[in-house]
Scaffold this motif. Structure first.
Motif, PDB file in Angstrom:
ATOM      1  N   ILE A  29       0.857  -1.187   0.000  1.00 50.61           N
ATOM      2  CA  ILE A  29       0.000   0.000   0.000  1.00 50.61           C
ATOM      3  C   ILE A  29       0.892   1.235   0.000  1.00 50.61           C
ATOM      4  O   ILE A  29       2.112   1.138   0.153  1.00 50.61           O
ATOM      5  N   THR A  30       0.276   2.403  -0.154  1.00 52.86           N
ATOM      6  CA  THR A  30       1.040   3.647  -0.130  1.00 52.86           C
ATOM      7  C   THR A  30       1.396   4.028   1.305  1.00 52.86           C
ATOM      8  O   THR A  30       0.758   3.563   2.254  1.00 52.86           O
ATOM      9  N   GLN A  31       2.378   4.905   1.437  1.00 50.92           N
ATOM     10  CA  GLN A  31       2.757   5.395   2.760  1.00 50.92           C
ATOM     11  C   GLN A  31       1.596   6.143   3.383  1.00 50.92           C
ATOM     12  O   GLN A  31       1.336   6.028   4.575  1.00 50.92           O
ATOM     13  N   ALA A  32       0.868   6.904   2.567  1.00 54.22           N
ATOM     14  CA  ALA A  32      -0.283   7.656   3.076  1.00 54.22           C
ATOM     15  C   ALA A  32      -1.360   6.701   3.603  1.00 54.22           C
ATOM     16  O   ALA A  32      -1.968   6.949   4.647  1.00 54.22           O
ATOM     17  N   GLY A  33      -1.574   5.612   2.879  1.00 56.24           N
ATOM     18  CA  GLY A  33      -2.550   4.607   3.323  1.00 56.24           C
ATOM     19  C   GLY A  33      -2.115   3.951   4.621  1.00 56.24           C
ATOM     20  O   GLY A  33      -2.928   3.722   5.525  1.00 56.24           O
ATOM     21  N   TYR A  34      -0.816   3.674   4.732  1.00 59.06           N
ATOM     22  CA  TYR A  34      -0.299   3.077   5.959  1.00 59.06           C
ATOM     23  C   TYR A  34      -0.424   4.050   7.130  1.00 59.06           C
ATOM     24  O   TYR A  34      -0.787   3.654   8.237  1.00 59.06           O
ATOM     25  N   SER A  35      -0.143   5.312   6.876  1.00 55.85           N
ATOM     26  CA  SER A  35      -0.252   6.333   7.921  1.00 55.85           C
ATOM     27  C   SER A  35      -1.666   6.374   8.497  1.00 55.85           C
ATOM     28  O   SER A  35      -1.851   6.540   9.706  1.00 55.85           O
ATOM     29  N   LYS A  36      -2.662   6.190   7.640  1.00 58.43           N
ATOM     30  CA  LYS A  36      -4.055   6.184   8.088  1.00 58.43           C
ATOM     31  C   LYS A  36      -4.337   4.998   9.009  1.00 58.43           C
ATOM     32  O   LYS A  36      -5.154   5.106   9.925  1.00 58.43           O
ATOM     33  N   ILE A  37      -3.663   3.875   8.786  1.00 62.76           N
ATOM     34  CA  ILE A  37      -3.818   2.712   9.673  1.00 62.76           C
ATOM     35  C   ILE A  37      -3.308   3.072  11.062  1.00 62.76           C
ATOM     36  O   ILE A  37      -3.962   2.811  12.068  1.00 62.76           O
ATOM     37  N   GLU A  38      -2.105   3.668  11.116  1.00 63.03           N
ATOM     38  CA  GLU A  38      -1.530   4.039  12.411  1.00 63.03           C
ATOM     39  C   GLU A  38      -2.369   5.089  13.133  1.00 63.03           C
ATOM     40  O   GLU A  38      -2.474   5.061  14.351  1.00 63.03           O
ATOM     41  N   LYS A  39      -2.951   6.000  12.383  1.00 60.75           N
ATOM     42  CA  LYS A  39      -3.776   7.049  12.985  1.00 60.75           C
ATOM     43  C   LYS A  39      -5.164   6.545  13.350  1.00 60.75           C
ATOM     44  O   LYS A  39      -5.885   7.213  14.086  1.00 60.75           O
ATOM     45  N   GLY A  40      -5.537   5.386  12.827  1.00 57.89           N
ATOM     46  CA  GLY A  40      -6.847   4.834  13.120  1.00 57.89           C
ATOM     47  C   GLY A  40      -7.960   5.458  12.298  1.00 57.89           C
ATOM     48  O   GLY A  40      -9.134   5.304  12.625  1.00 57.89           O
ATOM     49  N   THR A  41      -7.610   6.144  11.204  1.00 60.18           N
ATOM     50  CA  THR A  41      -8.628   6.771  10.370  1.00 60.18           C
ATOM     51  C   THR A  41      -9.140   5.853   9.274  1.00 60.18           C
ATOM     52  O   THR A  41     -10.069   6.210   8.559  1.00 60.18           O
ATOM     53  N   THR A  42      -8.512   4.694   9.137  1.00 59.01           N
ATOM     54  CA  THR A  42      -8.986   3.685   8.192  1.00 59.01           C
ATOM     55  C   THR A  42      -9.036   2.346   8.906  1.00 59.01           C
ATOM     56  O   THR A  42      -8.243   2.078   9.813  1.00 59.01           O
ATOM     57  N   ALA A  43      -9.978   1.529   8.502  1.00 56.38           N
ATOM     58  CA  ALA A  43     -10.143   0.219   9.149  1.00 56.38           C
ATOM     59  C   ALA A  43      -8.977  -0.693   8.777  1.00 56.38           C
ATOM     60  O   ALA A  43      -8.493  -0.679   7.645  1.00 56.38           O
ATOM     61  N   LEU A  44      -8.551  -1.475   9.741  1.00 54.80           N
ATOM     62  CA  LEU A  44      -7.485  -2.442   9.535  1.00 54.80           C
ATOM     63  C   LEU A  44      -8.112  -3.813   9.350  1.00 54.80           C
ATOM     64  O   LEU A  44      -8.769  -4.337  10.248  1.00 54.80           O
ATOM     65  N   SER A  45      -7.917  -4.387   8.169  1.00 52.03           N
ATOM     66  CA  SER A  45      -8.482  -5.706   7.898  1.00 52.03           C
ATOM     67  C   SER A  45      -7.655  -6.778   8.606  1.00 52.03           C
ATOM     68  O   SER A  45      -6.485  -6.564   8.944  1.00 52.03           O
ATOM     69  N   LEU A  46      -8.265  -7.924   8.808  1.00 56.09           N
ATOM     70  CA  LEU A  46      -7.555  -9.045   9.418  1.00 56.09           C
ATOM     71  C   LEU A  46      -6.376  -9.461   8.544  1.00 56.09           C
ATOM     72  O   LEU A  46      -5.301  -9.782   9.047  1.00 56.09           O
ATOM     73  N   GLU A  47      -6.571  -9.398   7.238  1.00 52.74           N
ATOM     74  CA  GLU A  47      -5.494  -9.758   6.308  1.00 52.74           C
ATOM     75  C   GLU A  47      -4.285  -8.849   6.495  1.00 52.74           C
ATOM     76  O   GLU A  47      -3.148  -9.321   6.568  1.00 52.74           O
ATOM     77  N   LYS A  48      -4.519  -7.540   6.594  1.00 52.13           N
ATOM     78  CA  LYS A  48      -3.412  -6.588   6.788  1.00 52.13           C
ATOM     79  C   LYS A  48      -2.766  -6.794   8.160  1.00 52.13           C
ATOM     80  O   LYS A  48      -1.550  -6.697   8.292  1.00 52.13           O
ATOM     81  N   LEU A  49      -3.568  -7.105   9.170  1.00 52.60           N
ATOM     82  CA  LEU A  49      -3.023  -7.369  10.498  1.00 52.60           C
ATOM     83  C   LEU A  49      -2.129  -8.610  10.458  1.00 52.60           C
ATOM     84  O   LEU A  49      -1.053  -8.627  11.048  1.00 52.60           O
ATOM     85  N   GLN A  50      -2.549  -9.630   9.733  1.00 56.65           N
ATOM     86  CA  GLN A  50      -1.729 -10.840   9.596  1.00 56.65           C
ATOM     87  C   GLN A  50      -0.446 -10.541   8.833  1.00 56.65           C
ATOM     88  O   GLN A  50       0.624 -11.050   9.174  1.00 56.65           O
ATOM     89  N   GLN A  51      -0.536  -9.686   7.803  1.00 56.42           N
ATOM     90  CA  GLN A  51       0.664  -9.291   7.061  1.00 56.42           C
ATOM     91  C   GLN A  51       1.618  -8.513   7.975  1.00 56.42           C
ATOM     92  O   GLN A  51       2.836  -8.719   7.920  1.00 56.42           O
ATOM     93  N   LEU A  52       1.070  -7.629   8.793  1.00 55.33           N
ATOM     94  CA  LEU A  52       1.904  -6.885   9.734  1.00 55.33           C
ATOM     95  C   LEU A  52       2.594  -7.825  10.715  1.00 55.33           C
ATOM     96  O   LEU A  52       3.754  -7.618  11.068  1.00 55.33           O
ATOM     97  N   ALA A  53       1.897  -8.852  11.148  1.00 53.03           N
ATOM     98  CA  ALA A  53       2.488  -9.828  12.064  1.00 53.03           C
ATOM     99  C   ALA A  53       3.705 -10.479  11.416  1.00 53.03           C
ATOM    100  O   ALA A  53       4.747 -10.659  12.064  1.00 53.03           O
ATOM    101  N   VAL A  54       3.610 -10.801  10.149  1.00 49.40           N
ATOM    102  CA  VAL A  54       4.746 -11.397   9.429  1.00 49.40           C
ATOM    103  C   VAL A  54       5.875 -10.382   9.308  1.00 49.40           C
ATOM    104  O   VAL A  54       7.040 -10.694   9.580  1.00 49.40           O
ATOM    105  N   ILE A  55       5.546  -9.165   8.932  1.00 53.49           N
ATOM    106  CA  ILE A  55       6.558  -8.106   8.768  1.00 53.49           C
ATOM    107  C   ILE A  55       7.277  -7.838  10.087  1.00 53.49           C
ATOM    108  O   ILE A  55       8.502  -7.730  10.128  1.00 53.49           O
ATOM    109  N   PHE A  56       6.517  -7.756  11.173  1.00 56.86           N
ATOM    110  CA  PHE A  56       7.096  -7.455  12.486  1.00 56.86           C
ATOM    111  C   PHE A  56       7.660  -8.697  13.173  1.00 56.86           C
ATOM    112  O   PHE A  56       8.247  -8.597  14.238  1.00 56.86           O
TER     113      PHE A  56
END
Length: 125
Positions: A29-56
């Motif tokens: 995704i774009t940096q702007a889209g990711y920033s919205k996840i951190e700010k909580g202004t966009t919903a975080l899907s389970l798929e993205k949360l699972q991807q973050l778990a792999v990344i982290f």
């Protein structure tokens, strides 16, 4: 006060010394889209949360239950407490490696299944 998931994700990203750009790139995704996840202004899907778990290199559960106070405390602690804290960190790190091994074993199992499928498919040609 419980931390919001976006704040937890930001804290973990910063502890890993990852930039928003790098994390966004890994998520596709774009940096702007990711920033919205951190700010909580966009919903975080389970798929993205699972991807973050792999990344982290953490489990989804560890991300959800993450508490910054566990890692940094403004209070001064005795040496006895620091020893206990160090032991807790050792167990956390061990758990993280166990989670990583489980994930890699699952991926290896899927790869083996795919390989078997394609071998069977090729042998029938």
């Amino acid at each position: 006060m419980e931390m919001l998931i976006g704040v937890k994700i930001k804290s973990i990203r910063e502890l890993k010394n990852y930039t928003q750009e790098y994390t966004a790139y890994r998520l596709g995704i774009t940096q702007a889209g990711y920033s919205k996840i951190e700010k909580g202004t966009t919903a975080l899907s389970l798929e993205k949360l699972q991807q973050l778990a792999v990344i982290f290199e953490l489990s989804v559960e560890n991300i959800i239950n993450f508490e910054i106070q566990r890692y940094f405390s403004e209070e001064k602690h005795s040496k006895k407490y620091d020893t206990v804290k160090g032991q807790n960190n050792f167990h956390l790190i061990a758990k993280l490696y166990e989670d990583k091994i489980m994930l890699l074993e699952k991926l290896l199992g899927k790869t083996d299944q795919e390989l078997k499928y394609y071998k069977e498919k090729c042998s029938t040609l």
